[in-house]
Design a protein around this motif. Structure first.
Motif, PDB file in Angstrom:
ATOM      1  N   GLU A 139       0.825  -1.208   0.000  1.00  0.00           N
ATOM      2  CA  GLU A 139       0.000   0.000   0.000  1.00  0.00           C
ATOM      3  C   GLU A 139       0.861   1.260   0.000  1.00  0.00           C
ATOM      4  N   HIS A 140       1.960   1.186   0.719  1.00  0.00           N
ATOM      5  CA  HIS A 140       2.865   2.349   0.790  1.00  0.00           C
ATOM      6  C   HIS A 140       3.476   2.648  -0.578  1.00  0.00           C
ATOM      7  N   PHE A 141       3.975   1.619  -1.256  1.00  0.00           N
ATOM      8  CA  PHE A 141       4.603   1.827  -2.565  1.00  0.00           C
ATOM      9  C   PHE A 141       3.586   2.324  -3.596  1.00  0.00           C
ATOM     10  N   LEU A 142       2.359   1.802  -3.555  1.00  0.00           N
ATOM     11  CA  LEU A 142       1.330   2.250  -4.490  1.00  0.00           C
ATOM     12  C   LEU A 142       0.952   3.714  -4.231  1.00  0.00           C
ATOM     13  N   GLU A 143       0.975   4.118  -2.972  1.00  0.00           N
ATOM     14  CA  GLU A 143       0.720   5.527  -2.655  1.00  0.00           C
ATOM     15  C   GLU A 143       1.861   6.404  -3.166  1.00  0.00           C
ATOM     16  N   PHE A 160       4.086  16.497   2.348  1.00  0.00           N
ATOM     17  CA  PHE A 160       2.933  15.841   2.963  1.00  0.00           C
ATOM     18  C   PHE A 160       3.427  14.878   4.044  1.00  0.00           C
ATOM     19  N   GLU A 161       2.481  14.353   4.793  1.00  0.00           N
ATOM     20  CA  GLU A 161       2.795  13.368   5.820  1.00  0.00           C
ATOM     21  C   GLU A 161       2.229  12.023   5.399  1.00  0.00           C
ATOM     22  N   GLU A 162       2.974  10.962   5.694  1.00  0.00           N
ATOM     23  CA  GLU A 162       2.476   9.625   5.411  1.00  0.00           C
ATOM     24  C   GLU A 162       2.820   8.702   6.568  1.00  0.00           C
ATOM     25  N   ILE A 163       1.990   7.692   6.740  1.00  0.00           N
ATOM     26  CA  ILE A 163       2.157   6.728   7.838  1.00  0.00           C
ATOM     27  C   ILE A 163       2.699   5.422   7.260  1.00  0.00           C
ATOM     28  N   LEU A 164       3.765   4.930   7.866  1.00  0.00           N
ATOM     29  CA  LEU A 164       4.398   3.693   7.412  1.00  0.00           C
ATOM     30  C   LEU A 164       4.308   2.655   8.531  1.00  0.00           C
ATOM     31  N   GLN A 165       3.745   1.506   8.219  1.00  0.00           N
ATOM     32  CA  GLN A 165       3.620   0.416   9.180  1.00  0.00           C
ATOM     33  C   GLN A 165       4.887  -0.430   9.159  1.00  0.00           C
ATOM     34  N   GLU A 167       7.682  -3.108  11.543  1.00  0.00           N
ATOM     35  CA  GLU A 167       7.600  -4.189  12.519  1.00  0.00           C
ATOM     36  C   GLU A 167       7.509  -3.657  13.942  1.00  0.00           C
ATOM     37  N   GLU A 168       8.229  -2.539  14.205  1.00  0.00           N
ATOM     38  CA  GLU A 168       8.212  -1.988  15.558  1.00  0.00           C
ATOM     39  C   GLU A 168       7.000  -1.107  15.828  1.00  0.00           C
ATOM     40  N   GLY A 169       6.154  -0.913  14.812  1.00  0.00           N
ATOM     41  CA  GLY A 169       4.945  -0.119  15.006  1.00  0.00           C
ATOM     42  C   GLY A 169       4.761   0.929  13.924  1.00  0.00           C
ATOM     43  N   GLU A 170       3.793   1.784  14.144  1.00  0.00           N
ATOM     44  CA  GLU A 170       3.450   2.826  13.178  1.00  0.00           C
ATOM     45  C   GLU A 170       4.388   4.021  13.312  1.00  0.00           C
ATOM     46  N   ARG A 171       4.906   4.490  12.177  1.00  0.00           N
ATOM     47  CA  ARG A 171       5.786   5.662  12.172  1.00  0.00           C
ATOM     48  C   ARG A 171       5.236   6.700  11.193  1.00  0.00           C
ATOM     49  N   ILE A 172       5.375   7.963  11.565  1.00  0.00           N
ATOM     50  CA  ILE A 172       4.890   9.066  10.737  1.00  0.00           C
ATOM     51  C   ILE A 172       6.086   9.744  10.084  1.00  0.00           C
ATOM     52  N   PHE A 173       6.009   9.933   8.772  1.00  0.00           N
ATOM     53  CA  PHE A 173       7.106  10.564   8.024  1.00  0.00           C
ATOM     54  C   PHE A 173       6.616  11.848   7.358  1.00  0.00           C
ATOM     55  N   GLN A 174       7.426  12.898   7.474  1.00  0.00           N
ATOM     56  CA  GLN A 174       7.188  14.130   6.720  1.00  0.00           C
ATOM     57  C   GLN A 174       8.006  14.013   5.440  1.00  0.00           C
ATOM     58  N   VAL A 175       7.323  14.007   4.294  1.00  0.00           N
ATOM     59  CA  VAL A 175       7.961  13.704   3.012  1.00  0.00           C
ATOM     60  C   VAL A 175       7.971  14.943   2.115  1.00  0.00           C
ATOM     61  N   ILE A 176       9.105  15.167   1.478  1.00  0.00           N
ATOM     62  CA  ILE A 176       9.237  16.226   0.465  1.00  0.00           C
ATOM     63  C   ILE A 176       9.691  15.571  -0.839  1.00  0.00           C
ATOM     64  N   LYS A 177       8.987  15.868  -1.927  1.00  0.00           N
ATOM     65  CA  LYS A 177       9.364  15.351  -3.237  1.00  0.00           C
ATOM     66  C   LYS A 177       9.661  16.531  -4.152  1.00  0.00           C
ATOM     67  N   VAL A 178      10.879  16.523  -4.716  1.00  0.00           N
ATOM     68  CA  VAL A 178      11.350  17.642  -5.538  1.00  0.00           C
ATOM     69  C   VAL A 178      11.602  17.147  -6.958  1.00  0.00           C
ATOM     70  N   PRO A 179      10.771  17.565  -7.940  1.00  0.00           N
ATOM     71  CA  PRO A 179      10.985  17.150  -9.332  1.00  0.00           C
ATOM     72  C   PRO A 179      11.974  18.077 -10.038  1.00  0.00           C
ATOM     73  N   LEU A 180      12.854  17.505 -10.842  1.00  0.00           N
ATOM     74  CA  LEU A 180      13.810  18.280 -11.642  1.00  0.00           C
ATOM     75  C   LEU A 180      13.551  18.019 -13.124  1.00  0.00           C
ATOM     76  N   PHE A 181      13.655  19.082 -13.928  1.00  0.00           N
ATOM     77  CA  PHE A 181      13.382  18.979 -15.358  1.00  0.00           C
ATOM     78  C   PHE A 181      14.582  19.448 -16.171  1.00  0.00           C
ATOM     79  N   THR A 182      14.676  18.957 -17.399  1.00  0.00           N
ATOM     80  CA  THR A 182      15.725  19.413 -18.315  1.00  0.00           C
ATOM     81  C   THR A 182      15.342  20.788 -18.869  1.00  0.00           C
ATOM     82  N   LYS A 183      16.263  21.402 -19.608  1.00  0.00           N
ATOM     83  CA  LYS A 183      15.984  22.699 -20.213  1.00  0.00           C
ATOM     84  C   LYS A 183      14.810  22.616 -21.183  1.00  0.00           C
ATOM     85  N   GLU A 184      14.623  21.440 -21.768  1.00  0.00           N
ATOM     86  CA  GLU A 184      13.521  21.268 -22.717  1.00  0.00           C
ATOM     87  C   GLU A 184      12.202  20.996 -22.013  1.00  0.00           C
TER      88      GLU A 184
END
Length: 429
Positions: A139-143, A160-165, A167-184
């Motif tokens: 589910e995490h990878f599909l998200e 955004f924030e996402e929850i990852l399940q 083995e040691e329990g539920e963890r909350i991650f603050q995620v930043i995604k930065v897209p880079l583009f070519t000159k074109e």
């Protein structure tokens, strides 16, 4: 031939001497062969043989200079890359780099440990393929597939924030995604950074709970005073009824009103102290503020401070968490009362401005120094002798969760204005 390819691939430092030897052999054999077919005088032949030697030395020197210069640059780049890689691997954040097709290229050590990956599993694969290899995180990878495309579509960093399940329990991650583009304008790389904020979130929740208890404790004296007055009346009328003195129906009517007042005060106190489900709903901000003022009026009377409400007509309902906003306004009004002196006025203005409902709480108190004003909202910073330093920290957080803003203007000796702007339409986080 295969042996040579293997040597050049696995031993790159052999490339330069091998290249030099090959070029030297080609030059010597080629020029000698050419001279044997030339019918020229011995003098020209001697000049040509001398020239070809010097020419080879000069050309080979230039080639060596270029090769060693590029080699030096490559070595510096490799050193910087290793230093950067060591720095990234030392970080306790998830860091990954993907290509324009969302295929994983590189991960830091934290990411390896988080997913228990190895290079053969992730290299060149996208999240959809990894979801098949690691069903636990399916589910995490599909998200991740969805959020990757969102970052590409917006063409700017998303957070955004996402929850990852785990083995040691539920963890909350603050995620930043930065897209880079070519000159074109084509997709180039996608940088993903995730920070584990589980402990921070739990600390914030603990602070909020402690502050709520602190507010209730500070209000206890004022509420006790407010309840004691009707209780005294009730006790007196009960005694009169027992002695059959006067009009019992009149006494019962007064007693009913006093009991209703006690009920209102208790309900308002429970609204703050009782844990409730955090859900946005439509609320009347004027009614909400009047209920807060009803709760605070006893404390204001004890200090001789007057509270007035100036509300606009036909204000729309807003999406909010009522009991959290009450906690904010209790903190602000209580601070205004404590900063004021007997005879001062606290004016609460409520009006609509564009798509927001604005609340201004204006007092005539002592004001705040500019240096201290800049620090309001910092955890554990307080100007009160017995203050916790968490009230305004929690208030800022609550308003932020409502996608609103809180601003304080103050001048020493002239009072303070606290402005709260709340959007009318608000999506729950």
């Amino acid at each position: 031939m295969k042996a040579l390819n293997y040597l050049l691939k696995n031993k790159p430092y052999y490339k330069i001497p091998l290249l030099y030897i090959i070029l030297g052999i080609i030059w010597i054999l080629g020029t000698d062969l050419l001279l044997t077919h030339m019918e020229q005088s011995n003098n020209i032949d001697t000049i040509w043989r001398t020239f070809k030697g010097w020419f080879f030395i000069i050309v080979s020197g230039v080639l060596f200079f270029i090769l060693f210069k590029n080699q030096y640059k490559m070595q510096k780049v490799e050193e910087e890359r290793e230093m950067l890689s060591s720095f990234i691997n030392a970080m306790s954040d998830f860091i990954s780099i993907k290509d324009g097709e969302n295929r994983w290229l590189e991960l830091n050590d934290f990411a390896y440990k988080l997913y228990n990956l190895n290079e053969a599993d992730y290299s060149g694969k996208n999240d959809a393929e990894l979801s098949e290899l690691y069903p636990t995180y399916r589910e995490h990878f599909l998200e991740c597939v969805r959020t990757d495309e969102e970052a590409w579509a917006k063409r700017k960093p998303i957070q955004f924030e996402e929850i990852l399940q785990l083995e040691e329990g539920e963890r909350i991650f603050q995620v930043i995604k930065v897209p880079l583009f070519t000159k074109e304008g084509k997709r180039k790389n996608l940088f993903v950074i995730g920070r584990d904020v589980t402990d921070i979130k739990r600390a914030e929740e603990l602070i909020a709970k402690n502050e709520k208890l602190s507010v209730v404790g500070q209000l206890a004296a004022g509420v006790a005073h407010e309840i004691r007055n009707p209780l005294t009346s009730l006790k007196g009328f009960v005694k009169l009824i027992q002695e059959n003195k006067g009009d019992n129906d009149f006494y019962l009517g007064i007693m009913d009103k006093e009991l209703e007042r006690i009920n209102i005060i208790v309900n308002e106190l429970l609204l703050i102290a009782k844990p409730q489900k955090e859900a946005f709903s439509k609320n009347n901000i004027v009614s909400l503020l009047r209920s807060v003022i009803d709760l605070m009026i006893s404390e204001a009377k004890m200090t001789g401070v007057k509270i007035e409400v100036d509300a606009g007509n036909d204000l729309p309902l807003i999406d909010c968490e009522a009991y959290h906003l009450k906690q904010v306004f209790i903190n602000i009004i209580k601070n205004a009362i404590e900063a004021s002196e007997e005879g001062d006025l606290i004016n609460v203005k409520i009006f609509q401005k564009e798509g927001n409902i604005c609340v201004e709480i204006i007092d005539e108190g002592c004001g705040i120094e500019r240096e201290r004003l800049q620090r309001i909202g910092e955890p554990f910073f307080t100007m009160k002798e017995k203050g916790t330093g968490l009230g305004m920290t929690v208030s800022y957080k609550i308003i932020q969760n409502h996608n609103g803003s809180l601003h304080i203007d103050s001048e020493l000796g002239k009072g303070t204005t606290v402005s709260v702007h709340l959007p009318i339409e608000n999506k729950q986080k």
